[in-house]
Write a protein that holds these residues in place. Structure first.
Motif, PDB file in Angstrom:
ATOM      1  N   CYS A 130       0.856  -1.188   0.000  1.00 37.01           N
ATOM      2  CA  CYS A 130       0.000   0.000   0.000  1.00 37.01           C
ATOM      3  C   CYS A 130       0.889   1.233   0.000  1.00 37.01           C
ATOM      4  CB  CYS A 130      -0.892   0.023   1.238  1.00 37.01           C
ATOM      5  SG  CYS A 130      -2.096  -1.297   1.263  1.00 37.01           S
ATOM      6  N   ASP A 157       1.016   7.468   1.438  1.00 41.19           N
ATOM      7  CA  ASP A 157       0.225   8.685   1.634  1.00 41.19           C
ATOM      8  C   ASP A 157      -1.177   8.658   1.048  1.00 41.19           C
ATOM      9  OD1 ASP A 157       2.448   9.693   2.847  1.00 41.19           O
ATOM     10  OD2 ASP A 157       3.155  10.757   1.078  1.00 41.19           O
ATOM     11  N   GLU A 158      -1.540   7.640   0.288  1.00 47.06           N
ATOM     12  CA  GLU A 158      -2.832   7.663  -0.382  1.00 47.06           C
ATOM     13  C   GLU A 158      -3.342   6.255  -0.626  1.00 47.06           C
ATOM     14  OE1 GLU A 158      -2.008   8.280  -4.913  1.00 47.06           O
ATOM     15  OE2 GLU A 158      -0.854   9.746  -3.774  1.00 47.06           O
ATOM     16  N   GLU A 159      -4.524   6.168  -1.188  1.00 43.81           N
ATOM     17  CA  GLU A 159      -5.156   4.881  -1.491  1.00 43.81           C
ATOM     18  C   GLU A 159      -4.647   4.363  -2.834  1.00 43.81           C
ATOM     19  OE1 GLU A 159      -7.574   3.074   0.193  1.00 43.81           O
ATOM     20  OE2 GLU A 159      -7.248   4.370   1.914  1.00 43.81           O
ATOM     21  N   SER A 160      -3.439   3.918  -2.869  1.00 46.39           N
ATOM     22  CA  SER A 160      -2.834   3.364  -4.083  1.00 46.39           C
ATOM     23  C   SER A 160      -2.057   2.109  -3.731  1.00 46.39           C
ATOM     24  CB  SER A 160      -1.872   4.370  -4.722  1.00 46.39           C
ATOM     25  OG  SER A 160      -2.538   5.504  -5.166  1.00 46.39           O
ATOM     26  N   GLU A 173       7.959   7.479  -3.694  1.00 46.47           N
ATOM     27  CA  GLU A 173       6.570   7.445  -4.157  1.00 46.47           C
ATOM     28  C   GLU A 173       6.067   8.799  -4.649  1.00 46.47           C
ATOM     29  OE1 GLU A 173       4.066   5.409  -1.312  1.00 46.47           O
ATOM     30  OE2 GLU A 173       5.550   3.848  -1.025  1.00 46.47           O
ATOM     31  N   GLU A 174       6.978   9.662  -5.076  1.00 42.82           N
ATOM     32  CA  GLU A 174       6.605  10.924  -5.701  1.00 42.82           C
ATOM     33  C   GLU A 174       6.374  10.650  -7.186  1.00 42.82           C
ATOM     34  OE1 GLU A 174       9.358  13.728  -2.803  1.00 42.82           O
ATOM     35  OE2 GLU A 174      10.179  12.989  -4.710  1.00 42.82           O
ATOM     36  N   GLU A 175       5.231  11.103  -7.699  1.00 44.96           N
ATOM     37  CA  GLU A 175       4.839  10.784  -9.065  1.00 44.96           C
ATOM     38  C   GLU A 175       5.761  11.451 -10.084  1.00 44.96           C
ATOM     39  OE1 GLU A 175       0.708  11.768  -9.376  1.00 44.96           O
ATOM     40  OE2 GLU A 175       0.186  10.460  -7.702  1.00 44.96           O
ATOM     41  N   LYS A 214       2.846   3.391  -9.146  1.00 50.56           N
ATOM     42  CA  LYS A 214       1.703   3.614  -8.243  1.00 50.56           C
ATOM     43  C   LYS A 214       0.441   3.391  -9.057  1.00 50.56           C
ATOM     44  CE  LYS A 214       1.646   7.069  -5.349  1.00 50.56           C
ATOM     45  NZ  LYS A 214       1.793   8.410  -4.758  1.00 50.56           N
ATOM     46  N   LYS A 249      -3.808   3.274  -8.990  1.00 48.10           N
ATOM     47  CA  LYS A 249      -5.066   3.640  -8.316  1.00 48.10           C
ATOM     48  C   LYS A 249      -6.202   2.867  -8.924  1.00 48.10           C
ATOM     49  CE  LYS A 249      -3.688   8.291  -7.142  1.00 48.10           C
ATOM     50  NZ  LYS A 249      -4.028   9.677  -7.089  1.00 48.10           N
TER      51      LYS A 249
END
Length: 109
Positions: A42, A45-48, A81-83, A107, A109
C-alpha cells in the motif's frame, strides 16, 4: 544470503469467484521473464498500490504488467513514491519500457 535477510511474507487472499479449473492465482503478472516483481504494498500517503520491480538480465524492452484489480490510473514514481508521470493502461495492464538493471516503482489507483 538474500533469502535469509529478506524472507518471503505471504498473505492469504481469496481466489476470484470465476473458477477456470486452474489452482494457481497471481495478483500481479509480468510478460517479461527478465523482470522481478520485488514488492507489492500500500502507498504511504494515499489509497494506491505500489509495485516495485527490477530488470535482472541486462536487457531492455517493453513490459506489460497486469494486476488483478480495476486500474483507474497508473503512474511511474520514484523510490519516495513521488509521481513522475502517467503510464499507459489497457484492460488492467500497464505498459512501460525497461532498461538494463533498472528499478521501476509504479503507483496504481
Amino acid at each position: 544470503a538474500y533469502e535469509l535477510n529478506y524472507p518471503v511474507i505471504l498473505h492469504h487472499v481469496e481466489k476470484p469467484s470465476e473458477d477456470n479449473g486452474n489452482d494457481k492465482y497471481s495478483f500481479v503478472q509480468v510478460d517479461n521473464n527478465n523482470m522481478i516483481v520485488e514488492t507489492i504494498k500500500c502507498a504511504e500517503d494515499e489509497e494506491s498500490i505500489v509495485v516495485r520491480a527490477y530488470e535482472n538480465n541486462r536487457t531492455r524492452g517493453p513490459v506489460n504488467l497486469r494486476i488483478d484489480t480495476n486500474i483507474e490510473k497508473a503512474m511511474e514514481s520514484n523510490i519516495l513514491e513521488e509521481e513522475l508521470g502517467n503510464l499507459s493502461v489497457n484492460d488492467n495492464s500497464i505498459k512501460f519500457n525497461i532498461k538494463p538493471y533498472e528499478i521501476k516503482t509504479l503507483k496504481v489507483k
